[in-house]
Design an enzyme around this catalytic site. Structure first.
Site, PDB file in Angstrom:
ATOM      1  N   ASP A  49       0.869  -0.891   0.472  1.00  0.00           N
ATOM      2  CA  ASP A  49      -0.149  -0.093   0.269  1.00  0.00           C
ATOM      3  C   ASP A  49       0.839   0.787   0.176  1.00  0.00           C
ATOM      4  O   ASP A  49       2.446   0.990   0.047  1.00  0.00           O
ATOM      5  CB  ASP A  49      -0.597   0.229   1.240  1.00  0.00           C
ATOM      6  N   ASP A  51       1.425   5.361   0.996  1.00  0.00           N
ATOM      7  CA  ASP A  51       0.647   6.521   2.113  1.00  0.00           C
ATOM      8  C   ASP A  51       1.062   8.136   1.348  1.00  0.00           C
ATOM      9  O   ASP A  51       2.184   7.616   0.434  1.00  0.00           O
ATOM     10  CB  ASP A  51       1.165   6.567   3.827  1.00  0.00           C
ATOM     11  N   ASP A 127       7.758   7.547  13.540  1.00  0.00           N
ATOM     12  CA  ASP A 127       8.421   7.173  14.211  1.00  0.00           C
ATOM     13  C   ASP A 127      10.071   6.443  14.165  1.00  0.00           C
ATOM     14  O   ASP A 127      11.623   6.501  15.423  1.00  0.00           O
ATOM     15  CB  ASP A 127       7.437   5.805  14.943  1.00  0.00           C
TER      16      ASP A 127
END
Length: 415
Positions: A49, A51, A127
Site C-alpha cells: 500500500d 501513503d 516513529d
C-alpha cells in the site's frame, strides 16, 4: 537525494497513488509519498500500500476527491478509495504538547494529534528514521530529514528522538519495531532496544482490540519465526500470550517447542507463497501448549479427551481474551481445530468422511500434520489422511446465502 541518485521509479508506484499525488500538486498543494512505501521501494520490495503526506487539510483533500472520507479522531486522516485500493492521505503534522489539538495522557501517551505543521515537523514526529522518507512528486527527489537513508542502507531500525519518550507516546511502537525488524531483516538500534525492556509493561494499558490487530500484523509479516524470537528476547510475549509465556519460562517439552516453531514456519511459508492464512490458525498454534497441558490434567481426572479439550480450550481462550480481543469467528475456529485433533485417530467406518466434511477440516488437518512432524502424534497419521484425501476430495464450502427475513404484514387500517 535527486532522481539520478536513487532507484525509485513511478512505474513502481500504483496508478491510484499517482493520481492522488498529481491532483494535489496540480491543485496547488505539496504532496509526497511517505513512510513504508518509500522505504520498501528503496529496498527493492514492492509495497502493498501507499501513503501520501500533504499540506492540504483533511477538509481540502475531501473536496478534491469525491471517492474519499475523513476518518479518525485521534489522528484525522483521509481514505481515498479506488476500487479495492485505498490511499491514505495525512496532513503534515507538528507534535506540540502546547497545542489545543494535541492531547497527552498523564503517562505521556498521545491521545490526540491533529496539530498541523510543515514537512520538516512531520518528519520529526514519525516513529523510525526508515519511515520518515518522502518521495516528492514535484521533482522525483527523496527528502530525508532524519538520516533515514543511511539507516535503510545499513538495515538499522532507529527511533526518532528519545526512545523511552517515543514508546510512552505510543507503546505499540515496540511491537512495530519487532515487526519491521523481522519483516525487513533490520537490527533494532541499541538504545531503541534497551528502552523496550524498560517500557514493555506499557503494553498492558493498550486496548485488547488494538492488540489483536497488531498481533495479526506481527505473525502475518512473513517472518513469524523471527517475530517470536524477538518477542521472547525483549520479554514482550507475556503481554500478548501470558499462558504461553508461563509455560516457556518453566521446562516445556522439547516437542511442544518444536511444534510452535514448525507452526510458525508453516504460516511463513503460506504467507510468502501468497496463500490465505486465517488469524485463527496462529492463535490455535500459540495457545495449544496451554490448552494441551490443561486438557491432559482434566483427562487424568477421568474426563474424556474431547470434553477435556472443550473445557480447556474455553478456559484458556477466556483468559486470553483479557489481553487480546479475538473476534468470535476466529476464537471459535481455534477451538474447533483443537477439538478436532482426537477425531483424526478415528480412521474406520464413517468417521473420516464426517471429519472431512467439516468446514474447518483443512486447518485442523494442517494442525494435525504439524503435530506429527514433531512427533507429538504418530507420523503415519498425517500420511494416512493425506492419502485419504487423494481418493476422497473434500467438499467445497461456500458461504450460505441468507434468505431475506419474512416481513411482518402490516395491518390495514379499516375506517
Amino acid at each position: 537525494m535527486t532522481r539520478n541518485d536513487h532507484n525509485i521509479s513511478r512505474k513502481s508506484i500504483s496508478e491510484a497513488a499517482l493520481k492522488v499525488l498529481y491532483r494535489l500538486t496540480n491543485s496547488g498543494f505539496r504532496a509526497c509519498l511517505v513512510g513504508g512505501g518509500v522505504r520498501d521501494l528503496l529496498l527493492g520490495i514492492q509495497p502493498k500500500d501507499f501513503d501520501v503526506a500533504t499540506d492540504a487539510t483533511p477538509e481540502q483533500v475531501r473536496e478534491l476527491f469525491r471517492n474519499s472520507r475523513i476518518i479518525g479522531r485521534r489522528f484525522r486522516l483521509v481514505h481515498i478509495r479506488f476500487g479495492r485500493e485505498i490511499i491514505e492521505v495525512a496532513t503534515f503534522r507538528s507534535h506540540s504538547s502546547d497545542s489545543p489539538k494535541t492531547e497527552l495522557s498523564t503517562e505521556g501517551r498521545i491521545l490526540r494529534d491533529n496539530t498541523f505543521g510543515d514537512i520538516e515537523d512531520d518528519a520529526m514526529r514519525r516513529d523510525f528514521t526508515a519511515n520518515a522518507l518522502y518521495y516528492d512528486i514535484a521533482n522525483f527527489s527523496i527528502l530525508d530529514y532524519t538520516n533515514g537513508l543511511k539507516d535503510v542502507e545499513n538495515r538499522t531500525l532507529r527511533l526518532i528522538g528519545d526512545a523511552e519518550t517515543r514508546y510512552k507516546e505510543d507503546p505499540v511502537r515496540m511491537l512495530r519495531a519487532i515487526r519491521f525488524a523481522a519483516k525487513l531483516d533490520f537490527e533494532i538500534e541499541e538504545l531503541a532496544g534497551e528502552a523496550i525492556l524498560y517500557c514493555g509493561h506499557l503494553l498492558a494499558g493498550i486496548p485488547p482490540a488494538r492488540l489483536f490487530d497488531e498481533t495479526v500484523k506481527l505473525f502475518h509479516c512473513g517472518n513469524a519465526v523471527r517475530v517470536f524470537e524477538l518477542l521472547r528476547s525483549y520479554d514482550l510475549l507475556q503481554y500478548l500470550f501470558p499462558a504461553l509465556n508461563e509455560i516457556l519460562k518453566g521446562e516445556p517439552a522439547e516437542a511442544m517447542l518444536d511444534f510452535v516453531d514448525q507452526g510458525l514456519v508453516n504460516t511463513d511459508n503460506r504467507i510468502n507463497d501468497d496463500m490465505h492464512v486465517s488469524p485463527a490458525f496462529i492463535f490455535a498454534i500459540l495457545l495449544w501448549p496451554a490448552v494441551h497441558q490443561q486438557a491432559m490434567k482434566l483427562q487424568s481426572d477421568k474426563l474424556r479427551i474431547v470434553p477435556a479439550l472443550l473445557q480447556a480450550g474455553s478456559d484458556v481462550m477466556s483468559r486470553q481474551l483479557e489481553h487480546i480481543s479475538i473476534p468470535r469467528r476466529f476464537s471459535q475456529m481455534a477451538r474447533d481445530i483443537w477439538t478436532a485433533q482426537p477425531k483424526f485417530q478415528r480412521t474406520q467406518g464413517k468417521h473420516p468422511a464426517r471429519l472431512l466434511s467439516l468446514p474447518y477440516f483443512r486447518a485442523a488437518y494442517d494442525f494435525m500434520c504439524i503435530q506429527s512432524m514433531v512427533s507429538l502424534i504418530p507420523a503415519n497419521l498425517c500420511l494416512w489422511w493425506t492419502d485419504y484425501q487423494k481418493t476422497n476430495p473434500p467438499p467445497t464450502h461456500s458461504r450460505r446465502q441468507r434468505e431475506p427475513r419474512p416481513q411482518r404484514r402490516r395491518k390495514r387500517n379499516v375506517d
